[in-house]
Write an enzyme that holds these catalytic residues in place. Structure first.
Site, PDB file in Angstrom:
ATOM      1  N   ASN A  72      59.789  50.806  46.658  1.00 34.47           N
ATOM      2  CA  ASN A  72      59.259  52.168  46.583  1.00 34.47           C
ATOM      3  C   ASN A  72      59.510  52.843  45.234  1.00 34.47           C
ATOM      4  O   ASN A  72      59.546  54.077  45.146  1.00 34.47           O
ATOM      5  CB  ASN A  72      59.834  53.043  47.713  1.00 34.47           C
ATOM      6  CG  ASN A  72      59.537  52.476  49.078  1.00 34.47           C
ATOM      7  OD1 ASN A  72      58.408  52.029  49.336  1.00 34.47           O
ATOM      8  ND2 ASN A  72      60.526  52.438  49.960  1.00 34.47           N
ATOM      9  N   ARG A  73      59.683  52.038  44.208  1.00 35.82           N
ATOM     10  CA  ARG A  73      59.896  52.528  42.844  1.00 35.82           C
ATOM     11  C   ARG A  73      61.178  53.338  42.697  1.00 35.82           C
ATOM     12  O   ARG A  73      61.356  54.057  41.724  1.00 35.82           O
ATOM     13  CB  ARG A  73      58.687  53.351  42.351  1.00 35.82           C
ATOM     14  CG  ARG A  73      57.387  52.537  42.259  1.00 35.82           C
ATOM     15  CD  ARG A  73      57.542  51.384  41.282  1.00 35.82           C
ATOM     16  NE  ARG A  73      56.311  50.646  41.057  1.00 35.82           N
ATOM     17  CZ  ARG A  73      55.977  49.522  41.677  1.00 35.82           C
ATOM     18  NH1 ARG A  73      56.782  49.017  42.600  1.00 35.82           N
ATOM     19  NH2 ARG A  73      54.862  48.910  41.392  1.00 35.82           N
TER      20      ARG A  73
END
Length: 213
Positions: A191-192
């Site tokens: 999810n970065r």
């Protein structure tokens, strides 16, 4: 137009937690380097990008090969009269970066470059294959030449000149030691929300901080 907006990857291979890593960034770099070697998938795990500030005021990045790393810093070898050599002579502040995609890791190093001793440069130069030694003598790196034949003709001449002889390291070729004052370790996460741990040298002590992804 090439739309790259759908080029995506989820990073899920590892994590970087403060309590589980050394307090010395050189120790962590050594661990990561050997893990990148073990994982494979990168032909030259010692390939690194070095960015310098050119005499024209612009930054420029290129790939060089890390040849040694110690508790002092990171060593590579090049032509001192090349574009990068002239840039370092004018402004020794450089940035090194490693990207090991199979490990989903990056390391970014800020530091000052200084020439290694003649002994270090001589030892590495004479450890190189004969052809690589000739190449260092033949090429006035970054200079404009008419065509490739200029280099190939020079090599043939040098092969005859140095046949059966030891080649003396040119004074314009040697090593640089990059002494870091900041080293950042980046570990890809889902999810970065990546892990980023930054070490900064303050009063001879490495200070460790987590940065937001």
């Amino acid at each position: 137009m090439k739309d790259l907006s759908n080029y995506r990857k989820s990073y899920e291979k590892s994590e970087l937690i403060e309590g589980a890593i050394p307090d010395n960034p050189f120790e962590l770099f050594s661990i990561w380097f050997h893990e990148a070697e073990a994982i494979g998938g990168t032909e030259e795990v010692n390939a690194m990008t070095i960015a310098t500030i050119g005499q024209d005021g612009f930054p420029k990045s290129r790939i060089v090969l890390l040849k040694q790393f110690t508790s002092e810093g990171f060593i590579f070898f090049t032509n001192y009269e090349s574009e990068k050599g002239k840039s370092i002579a004018e402004n020794p502040n450089v940035c090194l970066s490693f990207f090991w995609p199979y490990a989903e890791r990056q390391v970014i190093i800020k530091g000052k470059a200084e020439k290694t001793s003649d002994q270090v440069s001589d030892e590495y130069f004479h450890s190189r294959p004969f052809g690589s030694q000739l190449g260092a003598v033949a090429s006035h790196q970054s200079e404009v030449i008419l065509n490739r034949e200029v280099l190939e003709n020079k090599i043939r001449t040098l092969e005859t000149e140095f046949s059966g002889k030891e080649i003396t390291r040119p004074s314009y070729w040697g090593g640089y030691l990059v002494k870091p004052h900041e080293i950042e370790f980046w570990q890809g996460r889902p999810n970065r929300l990546h892990d980023r741990i930054r070490f900064q040298l303050q009063d001879l002590v490495w200070k460790k901080d987590r940065l937001s992804s």
